[in-house]
Design a protein around this motif. Structure first.
Motif, PDB file in Angstrom:
ATOM      1  N   GLN A   1       0.812  -1.187   0.030  1.00 19.62           N
ATOM      2  CA  GLN A   1      -0.149  -0.079  -0.030  1.00 19.62           C
ATOM      3  C   GLN A   1       0.913   1.325   0.023  1.00 19.62           C
ATOM      4  OE1 GLN A   1      -3.360   0.228  -0.183  1.00 19.62           O
ATOM      5  NE2 GLN A   1      -2.917   2.418  -0.460  1.00 19.62           N
ATOM      6  N   VAL A   2       1.872   1.186   0.872  1.00 23.99           N
ATOM      7  CA  VAL A   2       2.771   2.391   0.934  1.00 23.99           C
ATOM      8  C   VAL A   2       3.436   2.672  -0.402  1.00 23.99           C
ATOM      9  CG1 VAL A   2       4.857   3.441   2.172  1.00 23.99           C
ATOM     10  CG2 VAL A   2       2.964   2.359   3.425  1.00 23.99           C
ATOM     11  N   ILE A   3       4.046   1.611  -0.857  1.00 20.07           N
ATOM     12  CA  ILE A   3       4.863   1.580  -2.330  1.00 20.07           C
ATOM     13  C   ILE A   3       3.896   1.968  -3.409  1.00 20.07           C
ATOM     14  CG2 ILE A   3       5.882   0.013  -4.088  1.00 20.07           C
ATOM     15  CD1 ILE A   3       7.125  -1.326  -1.642  1.00 20.07           C
ATOM     16  N   GLU A   4       2.591   1.740  -3.234  1.00 15.47           N
ATOM     17  CA  GLU A   4       1.704   2.151  -4.373  1.00 15.47           C
ATOM     18  C   GLU A   4       1.486   3.450  -4.150  1.00 15.47           C
ATOM     19  OE1 GLU A   4      -0.509   1.987  -7.837  1.00 15.47           O
ATOM     20  OE2 GLU A   4       0.719   0.390  -6.784  1.00 15.47           O
ATOM     21  N   ASP A   5       1.031   4.029  -2.988  1.00 18.44           N
ATOM     22  CA  ASP A   5       1.007   5.461  -2.650  1.00 18.44           C
ATOM     23  C   ASP A   5       2.190   6.375  -3.316  1.00 18.44           C
ATOM     24  OD1 ASP A   5      -1.452   5.013  -1.714  1.00 18.44           O
ATOM     25  OD2 ASP A   5      -0.697   4.900   0.384  1.00 18.44           O
ATOM     26  N   ILE A   6       3.455   5.735  -3.025  1.00 19.56           N
ATOM     27  CA  ILE A   6       4.795   6.441  -3.344  1.00 19.56           C
ATOM     28  C   ILE A   6       4.656   6.404  -4.834  1.00 19.56           C
ATOM     29  CG2 ILE A   6       7.204   6.080  -3.605  1.00 19.56           C
ATOM     30  CD1 ILE A   6       7.087   5.156  -0.673  1.00 19.56           C
ATOM     31  N   ARG A   7       4.186   5.378  -5.429  1.00 23.96           N
ATOM     32  CA  ARG A   7       4.192   5.341  -7.129  1.00 23.96           C
ATOM     33  C   ARG A   7       3.335   6.235  -7.737  1.00 23.96           C
ATOM     34  NH1 ARG A   7       3.302   0.265  -7.563  1.00 23.96           N
ATOM     35  NH2 ARG A   7       5.409  -0.533  -7.891  1.00 23.96           N
ATOM     36  N   CYS A   8       2.131   6.330  -7.009  1.00 25.22           N
ATOM     37  CA  CYS A   8       1.318   7.395  -7.703  1.00 25.22           C
ATOM     38  C   CYS A   8       1.657   8.770  -7.506  1.00 25.22           C
ATOM     39  CB  CYS A   8      -0.122   7.287  -6.767  1.00 25.22           C
ATOM     40  SG  CYS A   8      -0.972   5.686  -7.058  1.00 25.22           S
ATOM     41  N   VAL A   9       2.095   9.065  -6.013  1.00 20.34           N
ATOM     42  CA  VAL A   9       2.615  10.449  -6.280  1.00 20.34           C
ATOM     43  C   VAL A   9       3.718  10.842  -6.913  1.00 20.34           C
ATOM     44  CG1 VAL A   9       3.538  12.106  -4.322  1.00 20.34           C
ATOM     45  CG2 VAL A   9       1.792  10.623  -3.695  1.00 20.34           C
ATOM     46  N   ARG A  10       4.737   9.846  -6.957  1.00 22.82           N
ATOM     47  CA  ARG A  10       5.971  10.208  -7.613  1.00 22.82           C
ATOM     48  C   ARG A  10       5.584  10.284  -9.481  1.00 22.82           C
ATOM     49  NH1 ARG A  10      10.772   6.052  -6.403  1.00 22.82           N
ATOM     50  NH2 ARG A  10      11.651   7.202  -4.342  1.00 22.82           N
ATOM     51  N   TYR A  11       4.312   9.481  -9.735  1.00 20.66           N
ATOM     52  CA  TYR A  11       3.780   9.458 -11.041  1.00 20.66           C
ATOM     53  C   TYR A  11       3.366  10.936 -11.117  1.00 20.66           C
ATOM     54  CZ  TYR A  11       1.360   8.944 -15.306  1.00 20.66           C
ATOM     55  OH  TYR A  11       0.791   8.862 -16.637  1.00 20.66           O
ATOM     56  N   GLU A  12       2.259  11.393 -10.386  1.00 15.53           N
ATOM     57  CA  GLU A  12       2.039  12.766 -10.529  1.00 15.53           C
ATOM     58  C   GLU A  12       2.954  13.850 -10.486  1.00 15.53           C
ATOM     59  OE1 GLU A  12      -1.934  13.494  -8.073  1.00 15.53           O
ATOM     60  OE2 GLU A  12      -0.867  12.085  -6.589  1.00 15.53           O
ATOM     61  N   ILE A  13       4.121  13.901  -9.665  1.00 18.11           N
ATOM     62  CA  ILE A  13       4.953  14.860  -9.791  1.00 18.11           C
ATOM     63  C   ILE A  13       5.807  14.556 -11.031  1.00 18.11           C
ATOM     64  CG2 ILE A  13       7.071  15.712  -8.429  1.00 18.11           C
ATOM     65  CD1 ILE A  13       5.748  14.865  -5.952  1.00 18.11           C
ATOM     66  N   ASN A  14       6.362  13.403 -11.451  1.00  9.33           N
ATOM     67  CA  ASN A  14       7.135  13.334 -12.489  1.00  9.33           C
ATOM     68  C   ASN A  14       6.756  13.026 -13.643  1.00  9.33           C
ATOM     69  OD1 ASN A  14       9.759  13.547 -10.947  1.00  9.33           O
ATOM     70  ND2 ASN A  14       8.921  11.821 -10.002  1.00  9.33           N
TER      71      ASN A  14
ATOM     72  N   HIS B   1      -2.290  22.212 -19.863  1.00 10.07           N
ATOM     73  CA  HIS B   1      -2.445  21.105 -19.757  1.00 10.07           C
ATOM     74  C   HIS B   1      -4.143  21.188 -19.507  1.00 10.07           C
ATOM     75  CE1 HIS B   1      -3.057  17.101 -17.656  1.00 10.07           C
ATOM     76  NE2 HIS B   1      -2.012  16.904 -18.360  1.00 10.07           N
ATOM     77  N   PRO B   2      -4.908  20.129 -20.031  1.00  7.05           N
ATOM     78  CA  PRO B   2      -6.568  20.326 -20.022  1.00  7.05           C
ATOM     79  C   PRO B   2      -6.959  20.604 -18.581  1.00  7.05           C
ATOM     80  CG  PRO B   2      -5.677  18.748 -21.732  1.00  7.05           C
ATOM     81  CD  PRO B   2      -4.599  19.283 -21.043  1.00  7.05           C
TER      82      PRO B   2
ATOM     83  N   SER C   1      -3.108  18.473 -13.093  1.00  8.69           N
ATOM     84  CA  SER C   1      -1.513  18.086 -13.220  1.00  8.69           C
ATOM     85  C   SER C   1      -0.611  18.705 -12.475  1.00  8.69           C
ATOM     86  CB  SER C   1      -1.327  17.913 -14.846  1.00  8.69           C
ATOM     87  OG  SER C   1       0.027  17.778 -14.955  1.00  8.69           O
ATOM     88  N   ILE C   2       0.166  18.032 -11.766  1.00  8.59           N
ATOM     89  CA  ILE C   2       1.087  18.854 -10.948  1.00  8.59           C
ATOM     90  C   ILE C   2       2.556  18.270 -11.492  1.00  8.59           C
ATOM     91  CG2 ILE C   2      -0.412  19.252  -9.097  1.00  8.59           C
ATOM     92  CD1 ILE C   2       1.075  16.894  -7.787  1.00  8.59           C
ATOM     93  N   SER C   3       2.715  17.883 -12.743  1.00  6.10           N
ATOM     94  CA  SER C   3       4.062  17.294 -13.209  1.00  6.10           C
ATOM     95  C   SER C   3       4.993  18.384 -13.263  1.00  6.10           C
ATOM     96  CB  SER C   3       3.784  16.476 -14.517  1.00  6.10           C
ATOM     97  OG  SER C   3       3.359  17.470 -15.606  1.00  6.10           O
ATOM     98  N   ASN C   4       6.103  17.984 -13.361  1.00  2.00           N
ATOM     99  CA  ASN C   4       7.271  18.782 -13.698  1.00  2.00           C
ATOM    100  C   ASN C   4       7.136  19.718 -14.923  1.00  2.00           C
ATOM    101  OD1 ASN C   4       8.660  18.356 -11.461  1.00  2.00           O
ATOM    102  ND2 ASN C   4       9.904  16.496 -12.294  1.00  2.00           N
ATOM    103  N   GLU C   5       6.574  18.854 -15.984  1.00  2.93           N
ATOM    104  CA  GLU C   5       6.278  19.533 -17.313  1.00  2.93           C
ATOM    105  C   GLU C   5       5.370  20.620 -17.024  1.00  2.93           C
ATOM    106  OE1 GLU C   5       5.413  18.146 -21.934  1.00  2.93           O
ATOM    107  OE2 GLU C   5       5.312  16.899 -20.099  1.00  2.93           O
ATOM    108  N   THR C   6       4.219  20.283 -16.483  1.00  3.24           N
ATOM    109  CA  THR C   6       3.106  21.014 -16.406  1.00  3.24           C
ATOM    110  C   THR C   6       3.680  22.488 -15.404  1.00  3.24           C
ATOM    111  OG1 THR C   6       1.609  19.518 -16.404  1.00  3.24           O
ATOM    112  CG2 THR C   6       0.828  21.418 -15.418  1.00  3.24           C
ATOM    113  N   LEU C   7       4.202  22.294 -14.457  1.00  2.00           N
ATOM    114  CA  LEU C   7       4.886  23.408 -13.629  1.00  2.00           C
ATOM    115  C   LEU C   7       5.582  24.267 -14.446  1.00  2.00           C
ATOM    116  CD1 LEU C   7       4.683  24.589 -10.680  1.00  2.00           C
ATOM    117  CD2 LEU C   7       6.698  23.424 -10.288  1.00  2.00           C
TER     118      LEU C   7
END
Length: 520
Positions: free
Chosen positions: A102-115, A185-186, A196-202
């Motif tokens: 669960q923790v790893i999945e949460d980390i993966r999701c947040v990292r994906y949102e950011i990166n 970003h739409p 979207s809060i990704s690096n590209e969007t920011l």
């Protein structure tokens, strides 16, 4: 025996039965031994698995087991106990693994949102390592998750701040906010759901904010330059307030900073074009009104000179020639206006240094008028006759005498001021074209001559009185010829000079002589 077997046969059968029983018993004994070994092995294996699970979870392997002979429990009881322990540990391991997942999945999701999809190494790095399911490792993952969540919150705040700034910029610049943001970003235009809060969007959003902020600065500077020119036209042509009202919301931003301009469409392309069109209209209108403006500014300059008693120079007088030059196109009207404005500024600047002396000179001239009136009043033989308004004339005469008595001190103070001024400025103080210091000297001389004439008349009158009393004759008439001579002499002193003073001034034909008539 009943069968008819012999004793030997019976013994032989019993021996065979005994051997068979012995074999069966031996087999049973062997089986029991095998079962005991197997159970002990299973117990050992289970214990090893418990120890391995405890090791993976970094927990002490507390088995609390003793030998069956010492504990008084059978191997099966020991087996049941260790299996129960193993089941508990496997259950705990399973639960711990679920927590890791669960923790790893949460980390993966947040990292994906950011990166976003830009970094694929995170997916391979994030997997459950079943060799380390300790609470220490779980806490590390929780700390990493918290750090990422904090970063996500900061990202969300940055995105919101950029969106608010961009919305304000779009409003001021007259842009469509939704269309502008959709290009980044739409998801940014949606009020609900995750953005979207990704690096590209920011990065795109920050770059867009910077771009439109620079555009705002450029448009603000362009608009302020246009408004400055428009204000110059308004001042130049005295544009009515009702015509200026249309652009009042624009002109109020002439000194505003970038952060102070927040009204919608205040820097839009349409507004800039509207101001440019107005400037073109004013440019065309300016040439049609230039002649009128030159005459008006010239009149204002003459009015300033008249109030400050300054005479315009020769080159400032030829208004007709200036108008002809403007109409023929030989002279730029703006240059003429600049020259008039420059001359008016110089006159105003000079008037400040002359103000105190001019005020004292005007008071002196008013006192001279009262002195002349008092002389005429004293020569009126009917001045004491009662009549309508006679009390008003008597009051004026009293005030005039008090003012005339102050004239010597007034002249002395004024002359002192003029001397200091001329010494500081290294030039003569001119009053309506005449040197004021010479005017004071002429006045002082004339006053002394009048005083001598009055003394001569008093002496003559006294002598005539003595002759009358001695000879007892009729009263001798006043020497009219002397009066006429004095009046003619006075008038000659106040005739107009080659450079004529103001006609409404007490200096003209009645008060004192001009420097030119005295020294010319």
């Amino acid at each position: 025996m009943k069968v008819g077997e012999t004793t030997a046969e019976r013994e032989k059968i019993l021996i065979e039965i005994e051997d068979e029983c012995r074999k069966v018993y031996g087999k049973k004994i062997e089986k029991v031994k095998e079962d005991r070994v197997r159970i002990r092995q299973e117990i050992a294996d289970s214990e090893a698995r418990v120890v391995a699970i405890c090791s993976v979870m970094e927990e002490p392997p507390v088995l609390g087991r003793q030998h069956s002979d010492q504990s008084g429990r059978s191997l099966k009881e020991e087996m049941v106990k260790i299996l129960q322990k193993l089941e508990d540990m496997e259950k705990r391991k399973s639960e711990r693994k679920i927590q890791f997942i669960q923790v790893i999945e949460d980390i993966r999701c947040v990292r994906y949102e950011i990166n976003g999809d830009s970094d694929e190494t995170f997916s391979s790095d994030l997997s459950v390592d079943e060799s380390d399911l300790s609470l220490r490792k779980l806490e590390e993952l929780h700390r990493e998750l918290y750090t990422l969540q904090e970063l996500k919150r900061n990202r969300v705040k940055q995105i919101q701040d950029h969106l608010r700034t961009l919305e304000s910029l779009c409003s001021v610049l007259g842009l469509n906010f939704r269309e502008t943001v959709t290009k980044v970003h739409p998801s940014l235009v949606e009020s609900e759901g995750s953005r979207s809060i990704s690096n590209e969007t920011l990065n795109k959003l920050a770059s867009l904010v910077k771009q439109w902020h620079e555009t705002k600065i450029q448009r603000m500077q362009e608009l302020q330059d246009l408004v400055m020119t428009m204000l110059e036209f308004w001042n130049l042509m005295d544009t009515p307030a009702e015509e200026q009202q249309k652009f009042m919301n624009v002109s109020c931003n002439i000194a505003a900073t970038v952060s102070e301009i927040t009204k919608p469409n205040s820097l839009s392309i349409d507004l800039l074009q509207e101001v440019k069109d107005e400037l073109c209209r004013l440019e065309e209108l300016k040439w049609s009104k230039m002649k009128e403006l030159v005459l008006k500014k010239r009149s204002e300059l003459e009015d300033i000179c008249r109030r400050t008693h300054i005479v315009l120079e020769e080159e400032d007088i030829a208004v007709e020639n200036v108008i002809k030059a403007i109409e023929s196109g030989d002279v730029n009207p703006e240059y003429i206006l600049e020259q008039i404005e420059y001359r008016a500024g110089k006159v105003k600047e000079e008037a400040l240094s002359r103000k105190e002396i001019v005020e004292k000179a005007e008071k002196w001239l008013n006192a001279c008028e009262e002195e002349n009136w008092l002389e005429e009043y004293n020569q009126d033989g009917n001045r004491y006759n009662a009549g309508k308004g006679s009390h008003i004339i008597l009051k004026r005469a009293e005030k005039a005498r008090a003012l005339v008595n102050k004239l010597p001190a007034m002249v002395e103070a004024l002359a002192s001021k003029i001397t200091i001024w001329e010494s500081e400025k290294e030039t003569e103080f001119l009053f309506d074209g005449n040197r004021l210091l010479l005017m004071l000297e002429d006045y002082t001389e004339l006053r002394e001559e009048k005083e001598q004439e009055r003394r001569r008349k008093r002496d003559l009158k006294k002598l005539q009185g003595q002759m009358t009393s001695e000879q007892d004759k009729a009263s001798v008439t006043k020497p009219q010829s002397a009066k006429k001579g004095l009046k003619v002499s006075t008038n000659k002193r106040f005739v107009s000079s080659p450079q004529t003073p103001r006609t409404d001034s007490p200096l003209s034909a009645k008060s004192i002589t001009t420097p030119q008539s005295r020294h010319g």
